[in-house]
Scaffold this active site. Structure first.
Site, PDB file in Angstrom:
ATOM      1  N   PHE A 155       9.879 -23.223   9.637  1.00 38.85           N
ATOM      2  CA  PHE A 155      10.095 -22.648  10.964  1.00 38.85           C
ATOM      3  C   PHE A 155       8.976 -21.720  11.404  1.00 38.85           C
ATOM      4  O   PHE A 155       8.816 -21.453  12.602  1.00 38.85           O
ATOM      5  CB  PHE A 155      11.446 -21.920  11.015  1.00 38.85           C
ATOM      6  CG  PHE A 155      11.451 -20.524  10.470  1.00 38.85           C
ATOM      7  CD1 PHE A 155      11.405 -19.426  11.320  1.00 38.85           C
ATOM      8  CD2 PHE A 155      11.532 -20.289   9.098  1.00 38.85           C
ATOM      9  CE1 PHE A 155      11.432 -18.135  10.817  1.00 38.85           C
ATOM     10  CE2 PHE A 155      11.561 -19.013   8.594  1.00 38.85           C
ATOM     11  CZ  PHE A 155      11.514 -17.927   9.454  1.00 38.85           C
ATOM     12  N   LYS A 156       8.174 -21.236  10.470  1.00 37.68           N
ATOM     13  CA  LYS A 156       7.084 -20.337  10.852  1.00 37.68           C
ATOM     14  C   LYS A 156       6.089 -21.025  11.787  1.00 37.68           C
ATOM     15  O   LYS A 156       5.386 -20.373  12.557  1.00 37.68           O
ATOM     16  CB  LYS A 156       6.374 -19.810   9.610  1.00 37.68           C
ATOM     17  CG  LYS A 156       7.295 -19.136   8.586  1.00 37.68           C
ATOM     18  CD  LYS A 156       7.943 -17.890   9.122  1.00 37.68           C
ATOM     19  CE  LYS A 156       8.935 -17.288   8.151  1.00 37.68           C
ATOM     20  NZ  LYS A 156       8.355 -16.656   6.984  1.00 37.68           N
ATOM     21  N   ASP A 157       6.021 -22.361  11.728  1.00 38.68           N
ATOM     22  CA  ASP A 157       5.129 -23.099  12.632  1.00 38.68           C
ATOM     23  C   ASP A 157       5.483 -22.862  14.101  1.00 38.68           C
ATOM     24  O   ASP A 157       4.612 -22.941  14.970  1.00 38.68           O
ATOM     25  CB  ASP A 157       5.218 -24.607  12.367  1.00 38.68           C
ATOM     26  CG  ASP A 157       4.564 -25.021  11.067  1.00 38.68           C
ATOM     27  OD1 ASP A 157       3.534 -24.430  10.704  1.00 38.68           O
ATOM     28  OD2 ASP A 157       5.082 -25.944  10.406  1.00 38.68           O
ATOM     29  N   THR A 190       5.088 -18.146   5.830  1.00 39.48           N
ATOM     30  CA  THR A 190       4.196 -17.527   6.817  1.00 39.48           C
ATOM     31  C   THR A 190       2.734 -17.752   6.468  1.00 39.48           C
ATOM     32  O   THR A 190       1.916 -18.068   7.332  1.00 39.48           O
ATOM     33  CB  THR A 190       4.474 -16.014   6.925  1.00 39.48           C
ATOM     34  OG1 THR A 190       5.728 -15.819   7.572  1.00 39.48           O
ATOM     35  CG2 THR A 190       3.404 -15.313   7.748  1.00 39.48           C
TER      36      THR A 190
END
Length: 539
Positions: A155-157, A190
């Site tokens: 999800f950091k993308d 991250t």
């Protein structure tokens, strides 16, 4: 069973915050309508950023993104949370990119329309393997918001694809000539996502610290094989909290900042302490609600719950901001693993990091110091920076603090839950066997906690679960959950076995590192982090 809809596509298998919202439709008189528009524009332009500890005010969005962390150690927050100026029905017909603009324009008010749309277009493009960017899959009685279709399958993308573009644009807007050195601590995701975004971006360098033996093998390989002459990865002999604390200390060292400036460098952050990370995360919660509405899964105005697997608190804080912007969210379910510091906080009002640090199969949540919680504490204290700073000093000095009953009342929409390792494995297995839908170990924590919540409360509200990583990012643990046997093979033999057993295609991001050479081998002790940065930058 698993359901597929046109947009619900599973992969191969004192109020200190005021609203800026004004509805044009309520005003038939044209003169009054013009007044409202002028008032709305002026109100939006007045949004600026200030430190949660009171040391800085009147900071523009671009300046806050460039700095990352305030000089006093606080986090930047907007002077008010703006309201959406489009209805959910209007948003329902929009693409992810269009939704991103409608949300982000309200927070990033010193970016022009052209600048912001350019950043969005560069971020959310073919590097995502699905046109929806963040598709929803309906399975096991919930809606899984798949946030892992970017280049690093986590999800950091969703935020780190756009942060480099926001930062470079900010540098130009503020006539910054120094090289921007992005300094980041990572619990696994991250770091890779930030390096992928900043690799070979002119005028930048990125240094990532991660806990040796505290990430999955796939996570580590993604980082240590990262290309880019401006990328640097260092394993520290400690846990994520040690890495995060070390990075914050470097940011707070004014003498070191002066030394860097002499060398033409300045520090910034890609961690979720940077408001440029938090704002893009708000987008996908707005988008999820709009798409549920578009598909007829909910009615306009119907409240939903949101469940988020949480370590550093940024992802669920973004859901809270979406709620405050006008998304009808009922309960924010904060899901923890066995490092349940947040669960204990919401249950007792005391935040206490003085406890054993547990390594789990959901390592991105193995965190005892949830940095973004400070933003919620600040809001719950009525934006009293002095009160917030005092609590943060207690956390630094004693490792704990206790909020007032009034502050706990402010946070009533949050509910904490946690899942054991055994419960996590059982949930992953059950969902796969019942529906054929495969989830990772972090999403498993969230699904476990949601199931507990549903059993205990009988709450019938439809619920979105943030699915934060591809199951292939934690292939060994996922395989063990569905197969019942702890795999002993090579990491990629496990990947192949998981693909064979599940029928879910192996992501390209995993295939790429199968034979990629290791480029980064540096390690250091916790007390050597600043010296390591100095060495990398030749200071």
């Amino acid at each position: 069973m698993k359901t597929f809809l046109p947009f619900l596509v599973a992969p191969s298998n004192k109020v200190c915050y005021n609203s800026g919202k004004v509805s044009d439709q309520k005003h038939e008189n044209m003169a009054e309508l013009q007044y409202v528009r002028v008032r709305k524009e002026r109100h939006i332009m007045e949004l600026s950023y200030q430190s949660t500890r009171g040391g800085e005010t009147g900071v523009t969005a671009s300046q806050a993104i460039l700095k990352g962390l305030a000089d006093d150690g606080g986090l930047f927050m907007p002077t008010f949370i703006p309201k959406l100026d489009k209805t959910m029905e209007e948003l329902a017909g929009m693409t992810y990119q269009e939704t991103a603009y409608e949300v982000m324009k309200l927070f990033l008010t010193d970016y022009t329309e052209e600048e912001l749309k350019n950043c969005i277009a560069r971020a959310y493009d073919s590097k995502f393997d699905t046109g929806e960017i963040a598709p929803l899959a309906k399975a096991d009685g919930a809606y899984f918001l798949e946030l892992y279709h970017g280049s690093t399958i986590a999800f950091k993308d969703m935020a780190l694809s756009i942060l480099p573009h926001l930062m470079i644009t900010a540098a130009k807007k503020n006539q910054v000539k120094n090289k921007i050195v992005v300094l980041t601590a990572t619990s696994g995701d991250t770091g890779k996502a930030a390096m992928a975004g900043f690799a070979d971006v002119e005028g930048t360098a990125i240094i990532v610290f991660y806990p040796k033996d505290g990430v999955s093998r796939i996570q580590e390989l993604q980082m240590v094989t990262q290309k880019g002459d401006n990328t640097h990865v260092v394993a520290i002999h400690g846990n994520f909290d040690d890495a995060q604390t070390g990075v914050k200390k470097i940011f707070g060292d004014k003498a070191f900042a002066a030394e860097l400036a002499e060398k033409g460098c300045q520090l910034s952050s890609a961690n979720s302490i940077n408001i440029g990370r938090l704002v893009p995360q708000v987008v996908y919660y707005v988008y999820a609600y709009a798409k549920l509405l578009e598909a007829g899964e909910i009615e306009a105005g119907e409240q939903i719950n949101v469940t988020v697997p949480t370590g550093n608190f940024g992802n669920i804080l973004a859901a809270y901001l979406a709620k405050e912007m006008g998304v009808p969210v009922k309960t924010l379910i904060c899901a923890s693993n066995e490092n349940k510091v947040l669960y204990d906080f919401f249950r007792t009002g005391t935040y206490d990091r003085n406890r054993d640090f547990i390594l789990t199969t959901s390592p991105s949540m193995d965190i005892l110091i949830s940095s973004n919680l400070e933003r919620l504490i600040y809001l719950s204290a009525g934006c009293d920076a002095k009160a917030n700073a005092a609590l943060m000093k207690e956390l630094s000095d004693k490792g704990s603090y206790t909020v007032t009953e009034e502050m706990r009342g402010f946070m009533k929409d949050f509910l904490g839950g946690f899942a054991s390792e055994e419960e996590n494995r059982a949930t992953i297995k059950k969902i796969f066997e019942d529906t054929g839908y495969l989830i990772d170990t972090h999403t498993g924590v969230a699904a476990s906690v949601y199931n507990h919540y549903k059993e205990e409360t009988k709450d019938p509200a439809k619920t979105v679960i943030a699915s934060t990583a591809s199951p292939y990012k934690f292939s060994g643990s996922v395989l063990e959950a569905i197969d019942g046997v702890r795999p002993e093979e090579d990491e990629f033999a496990i990947v192949d076995r998981l693909a064979e057993l599940s029928g879910v295609a192996i992501p390209q991001a995993v295939e790429e590192i199968r034979t990629a050479p290791v480029r980064h081998t540096a390690e250091c002790g916790i007390d050597q982090m600043q010296a390591t940065v100095a060495g990398i930058l030749s200071v």
